[in-house]
Write an enzyme that holds these catalytic residues in place. Structure first.
Site, PDB file in Angstrom:
ATOM      1  N   LYS A   1       0.790  -1.160   0.020  1.00 29.21           N
ATOM      2  CA  LYS A   1       0.079   0.066   0.005  1.00 29.21           C
ATOM      3  C   LYS A   1       0.658   1.434   0.086  1.00 29.21           C
ATOM      4  O   LYS A   1       1.723   1.275   0.744  1.00 29.21           O
ATOM      5  CB  LYS A   1      -0.924   0.042   1.344  1.00 29.21           C
ATOM      6  CG  LYS A   1      -1.972   1.283   1.377  1.00 29.21           C
ATOM      7  CD  LYS A   1      -2.661   1.021   2.720  1.00 29.21           C
ATOM      8  CE  LYS A   1      -3.713   1.989   2.974  1.00 29.21           C
ATOM      9  NZ  LYS A   1      -4.508   1.869   4.101  1.00 29.21           N
TER      10      LYS A   1
ATOM     11  N   SER B   1      -9.323   2.055   2.983  1.00 25.41           N
ATOM     12  CA  SER B   1      -8.456   2.939   2.264  1.00 25.41           C
ATOM     13  C   SER B   1      -7.513   2.059   1.554  1.00 25.41           C
ATOM     14  O   SER B   1      -6.657   2.598   0.651  1.00 25.41           O
ATOM     15  CB  SER B   1      -7.710   3.978   3.249  1.00 25.41           C
ATOM     16  OG  SER B   1      -6.750   3.134   4.125  1.00 25.41           O
TER      17      SER B   1
ATOM     18  N   SER C   1      -9.751  -0.383   7.413  1.00 25.82           N
ATOM     19  CA  SER C   1      -8.937  -0.175   6.171  1.00 25.82           C
ATOM     20  C   SER C   1      -8.432  -1.448   5.284  1.00 25.82           C
ATOM     21  O   SER C   1      -8.028  -1.426   4.245  1.00 25.82           O
ATOM     22  CB  SER C   1      -8.129   0.981   5.929  1.00 25.82           C
ATOM     23  OG  SER C   1      -8.691   2.263   6.286  1.00 25.82           O
TER      24      SER C   1
END
Length: 471
Positions: A75, A150, A174
């Site tokens: 990420k 996210s 997330s």
């Protein structure tokens, strides 16, 4: 249908013969054939170099590690050598050193594919990012639906076939949200169990780092390899017998159930009925703290001031650059008084203590709820800020209570809803019971099946992609 396990692939790499390079080339082909947009940056040559180093170690007779040659997407909230760190923003952040999780994976022989999209500063559950792009949820063959945030590109990278492990971070959900939205497995470890070094912070109180994989067994294997590097010895729970017979699953009277769309609740209820038929005991239980914890998450007295404080202290020049969907939600953070912030932290600890005591006294092994109360929405339906805010709140509402209550939690596929979109089953366990929860979730998976057997393959995944089930 089947997919080779991470353990099996790593063992094959360790036996030599250039398997890591073949894995890397397969990942590159999958990425190049995909239009899902999982990554903000993918470096094929760096991946080849890493794979060749692993193969060279195996050729020398060395043990390249329990994750030898396993592909990992990261990420874009994590610092990663050789890549800029954007955190979903309009320009790169100052350089950060790599932290615990990335270094540990490298030490265990894993290879990095690239950086996946995140919501700007991880401040959102839908997965939308107008700055750098929003990955495509592969389950809708026509519309561009939200991938969940996210960690927006994490689950998508798994289905793309370019990664077997995806790194995410979880503050209010997330990791679990994109896992549910894309039909994979995502695990939030106990807060503080693993260091969050090398990761741009959102909330110093609630942030965790963690993983997404296709199966619980894969995630369990990777977690057991990583956990000792964070200072945790193997627990007796590692030897928990397989099977769900006798497992006591609490089904809480909570808005996590009543606010879920009926079709989604029905899918999760059906999965729980299968577990009951296999010998698990389903117990209705009152856990009002789940709803209260959710309300206190959304009142903004913890995450928002912590996030605002980080920006003002370390990245003040980025505040005027925030997109409106982030900036407007952050606007009231400066109005939170210190005394209210401290009271919110105190109340969170109190609620957590009450929940943990109740689970112990009623001998509840797991709490079970839908992960998401709604299907991932089409992006076209989120063009108005009010619509985005409503979807964002609803997508967070199923997962943020576990974060606030210091529960570890996992989402695994329960089935498909009436629109053909994945539905997640969330299982929550007490703080510190990570290995126990993973063992029990693996037993649940043995009844329900993996994502391939439970859901099938997403419509937007081509034959050259994922799960071109590489044997």
């Amino acid at each position: 249908m089947s997919r080779p396990s991470i353990e099996a692939v790593a063992a094959q790499v360790g036996r030599g013969g250039g398997v890591a390079r073949r894995e890397a080339e397969a990942a590159i082909r999958c990425h190049e054939a995909s239009d899902l947009g999982a990554y903000i940056a993918f470096d094929a040559e760096a991946l080849r170099r890493q794979a060749d180093e692993v193969d060279a170690a195996a050729a020398r007779g060395e043990d390249p590690g329990p994750l030898a040659g396993i592909t990992v997407s990261v990420k874009d909230l994590y610092a990663l050598d050789g890549y800029p760190l954007r955190a979903g923003t309009k320009r790169p952040l100052p350089a950060w050193p790599e932290g615990f999780l990335v270094r540990a994976l490298r030490e265990l022989g894993a290879v990095i594919t690239g950086k996946t999209h995140t919501v700007e500063f991880a401040f959102g559950a839908v997965g939308l990012n107008p700055n750098t792009g929003t990955p495509v949820n592969p389950w809708d063959p026509v519309e561009h639906r939200a991938p969940g945030g996210s960690s927006a590109g994490a689950g998508v990278s798994l289905w793309e076939g370019s990664a077997r492990i995806a790194l995410g971070s979880d503050t209010g959900g997330s990791i679990r949200i994109p896992a549910s939205a894309t039909g994979v497995v995502g695990f939030r470890p106990t807060t503080g169990r693993w260091p969050t070094t090398g990761v741009v912070p959102l909330s110093t109180t609630l942030d965790t780092v963690g993983l997404l994989t296709h199966t619980v067994e894969d995630l369990r294997y990777v977690f057991r390899a990583l956990d000792p590097l964070a200072g945790h010895a193997r627990e007796t729970a590692d030897a928990t017998p397989e099977g769900v017979s006798g497992l006591r699953i609490g089904v809480p009277a909570s808005r996590l159930w009543t606010d879920a769309d009926p079709g989604i609740a029905a899918v999760v209820e059906g999965a729980l009925a299968e577990l009951s038929a296999a010998g698990a005991t389903l117990l209705k239980i009152d856990v009002p703290e789940l709803d209260e914890a959710g309300e206190r998450y959304f009142d903004g007295r913890i995450v928002q001031p912590e996030f605002r404080g980080f920006l003002e202290r370390d990245l003040p020049e980025w505040i005027p650059l925030l997109h409106s969907i982030i900036g407007k939600r952050l606007g009231a953070a400066g109005d939170v008084r210190a005394i209210d912030y401290l009271a919110a932290l105190h109340e969170r600890r109190r609620l957590s203590a009450v929940v943990h005591a109740r689970l112990a006294s009623e001998r509840i092994d797991l709490l079970a709820t839908p992960t998401l109360p709604i299907a991932p929405p089409p992006l076209a339906a989120l063009s108005r800020l009010a619509a985005y805010r409503d979807a964002n709140r609803r997508m967070l509402s199923g997962t943020c209570p576990a974060s606030m209550l210091d529960l570890c939690a996992i989402s695994l596929p329960a089935g498909l809803d009436g629109e053909g979109m994945p539905v997640g089953l969330q299982l929550m366990g007490p703080a510190g019971s990570d290995l126990t929860l993973l063992a029990r979730a693996a037993a649940v998976e043995s009844v329900l099946g993996t994502n391939l057997t439970r859901l099938g393959t997403p419509p937007r995944v081509g034959a050259s992609s994922p799960a071109e089930l590489r044997e």
